[in-house]
Design an enzyme around this catalytic site. Structure first.
Site, PDB file in Angstrom:
ATOM      1  N   HIS A 284       0.853  -1.347   0.014  1.00  0.00           N
ATOM      2  CA  HIS A 284      -0.024  -0.019   0.058  1.00  0.00           C
ATOM      3  C   HIS A 284       0.929   1.250   0.054  1.00  0.00           C
ATOM      4  CE1 HIS A 284      -3.345   2.551   1.445  1.00  0.00           C
ATOM      5  NE2 HIS A 284      -2.375   3.186   1.971  1.00  0.00           N
ATOM      6  N   GLU A 285       1.879   1.216   1.009  1.00  0.00           N
ATOM      7  CA  GLU A 285       2.781   2.384   0.857  1.00  0.00           C
ATOM      8  C   GLU A 285       3.304   2.487  -0.477  1.00  0.00           C
ATOM      9  OE1 GLU A 285       2.498   4.456   3.309  1.00  0.00           O
ATOM     10  OE2 GLU A 285       1.384   3.166   4.435  1.00  0.00           O
ATOM     11  N   HIS A 288       1.656   4.659  -2.775  1.00  0.00           N
ATOM     12  CA  HIS A 288       1.677   6.004  -2.810  1.00  0.00           C
ATOM     13  C   HIS A 288       2.754   6.443  -3.277  1.00  0.00           C
ATOM     14  CE1 HIS A 288      -1.694   6.835   0.104  1.00  0.00           C
ATOM     15  NE2 HIS A 288      -1.067   5.977   1.081  1.00  0.00           N
ATOM     16  N   GLU A 362      -5.823   7.126  -0.998  1.00  0.00           N
ATOM     17  CA  GLU A 362      -5.891   5.838  -0.195  1.00  0.00           C
ATOM     18  C   GLU A 362      -6.526   4.723  -1.059  1.00  0.00           C
ATOM     19  OE1 GLU A 362      -4.359   5.503   2.667  1.00  0.00           O
ATOM     20  OE2 GLU A 362      -3.699   7.641   2.314  1.00  0.00           O
ATOM     21  N   ASP A 366      -4.563   1.395  -1.765  1.00  0.00           N
ATOM     22  CA  ASP A 366      -5.180   0.070  -1.571  1.00  0.00           C
ATOM     23  C   ASP A 366      -5.348  -0.989  -2.908  1.00  0.00           C
ATOM     24  OD1 ASP A 366      -5.374   0.510   0.994  1.00  0.00           O
ATOM     25  OD2 ASP A 366      -7.754   0.863   0.879  1.00  0.00           O
TER      26      ASP A 366
HETATM   27 ZN    ZN Z   1      -2.079   5.338   2.695  1.00  0.00          ZN
END
Ligand code: ZN
Length: 422
Positions: A284-285, A288, A362, A366
């Protein structure tokens, strides 16, 4: 004219207060809605006990009830500062003391801003202390000793002064010396400073507060390296951080820009999660990073700053703005402080928009994680575990979360992951 300025300010200020206070009340009432069934929400069924669910409601209630008083108190302090003579007092004090204490052209402005910062820093101490040592301690989250708390505060004040004073000197100098388009120069300078801060934060500032270590050798690290290679993230940029030194809350974040970019996993998170869940959080990071979310946010901030500085450039020679708040002489330093206080009611309405963009980020991260891992389950489980361990409010009022949440609720995120993987 002065009365009009004060009247307009008070109207906007009260409206902001009512919205903020009202949303908190809505959220509190929604939690205890008598008609609402007190059962564990859908995605959490069988994953958490009724006791854990009730505990999360109690935590939300405690924070929300405190927020009521903190909100009233914070607003009162702004009014006290603006209308009880502090502003002209600080102005006079810095004009008379600065020539001896800080004998350079911007000395008066610097001293004035430092006094204002000190005022609000002291004013925020009581609520800050209660939130940490009252509420967070009661629910077993706070691990900060009073000694560590004070050291942190001192370090932050020191960093704030060392970085903030030169920053202020340049801004005040630009306002003074660069003519009609000073605000454009200030914009370029502030954005460059911002960029510098984002890039030095991970390697120069954060290590002053926490220890950062590469992941321990073992199966988990091997899997992390494999994932990083698959995704194209540099493997040297993944660290674990001793978050447990201050709080039992668990988290992970992506930070930095260019060479300093890194993913940080709290030791508390690594302890709570299975390897699969930890990998999902990392993916997930990395999402980003891949989707350039930090850059998008910086661009957005720059737009707000550009508009703000332009408005400030229009207001800076408007005398009634100064006299309305008891200042006889207009000045650049007073303009900066007044503007940052008065712009609150305007920027307040931007925050739901910024949060909306943050929430789309977000969702994207995801989705990235689910696709990279080929399944959504580990991400879902990680989200559920994070919510339970951090006593997240599982049923916020939709208006409250739309306004204040930078992350979608866990239920919204799980639904989105399932839709994307279906
Ligand atoms: Zn996040």
């Amino acid at each position: 004219m002065e009365q009009l300025v004060v009247g307009l300010f008070l109207a906007a200020f009260s409206l902001e207060f009512l919205v903020e206070f009202g949303l908190n009340e809505l959220n509190l009432r929604y939690l205890r809605h008598p008609g609402k069934e007190q059962r564990v929400p859908d995605y959490f069924q069988g994953k958490m006990s009724t006791g854990e669910f009730e505990m999360s409601a109690a935590y939300t209630l405690a924070k929300g009830r405190f927020q009521r008083w903190a909100e009233i108190y914070g607003r009162a302090m702004i009014l006290v500062f603006l209308f009880a003579g502090w502003l002209p007092y600080f102005d006079q004090l810095s004009r008379s003391v600065a020539p001896r204490l800080l004998p350079f052209t911007q000395g008066t402005g610097v001293l004035f801003c430092l006094l204002v910062a000190l005022f609000f820093w002291l004013a925020s101490l009581p609520t800050d202390l209660y939130a940490k040592f009252g509420i967070e301690s009661r629910f077993g989250f706070n691990k900060t000793s009073l000694c560590l708390y004070l050291t942190d505060k001192l370090k932050m004040a020191l960093i704030g002064t060392v970085l903030g004073v030169p920053f202020l000197i340049v801004v005040l100098w630009l306002m003074d010396a660069s003519g009609r388009y000073w605000w454009l120069w200030a914009f370029v300078f502030i954005m460059s400073f911002q960029f510098l801060m984002v890039s030095i934060y991970p390697t120069l500032i954060a290590p002053w507060f926490n220890k950062f270590e590469p992941l321990k050798e073992g199966e988990f690290r091997d899997r992390v390296i494999a994932l990083a290679k698959q995704v194209g993230f540099k493997t040297s940029g993944i660290f674990s951080m001793d978050g447990s030194k201050r709080s039992a809350h668990s988290n992970a974040y992506f930070t930095g820009i260019g060479k300093t970019k890194r993913i940080v996993l709290f030791d508390t998170l690594l302890e709570q999660m299975t390897a699969d869940q930890g990998i999902a959080v990392l993916a997930h990071e990395m999402g980003h990073y891949k989707m350039k979310h930090i850059r998008t946010m910086l661009v957005l901030q720059s737009l707000v700053l550009f508009a703000g500085l332009y408005v400030l450039s229009l207001l800076i020679d408007f005398r009634p703005l100064f006299s309305a708040f008891g200042l006889e002489q207009p000045s650049n330093h007073a303009a900066l402080v007044l503007f940052s206080l008065l712009s609150g009611p305007a920027t307040f309405y931007l925050s739901p928009l910024i949060n909306l963009i943050s929430r789309t980020h977000e969702y994207e991260a995801d989705r990235f994680a689910a696709v990279a891992l080929g399944e959504g389950r580990p991400m879902e489980e990680a989200l559920i575990k994070l919510s339970i361990k951090n006593l997240a409010n599982l049923t916020p009022h939709p208006w409250y979360s739309a306004y204040h949440y930078s992350h979608p609720t866990p239920a919204e995120r799980i639904r989105a992951i399932r839709e994307c993987m279906a």
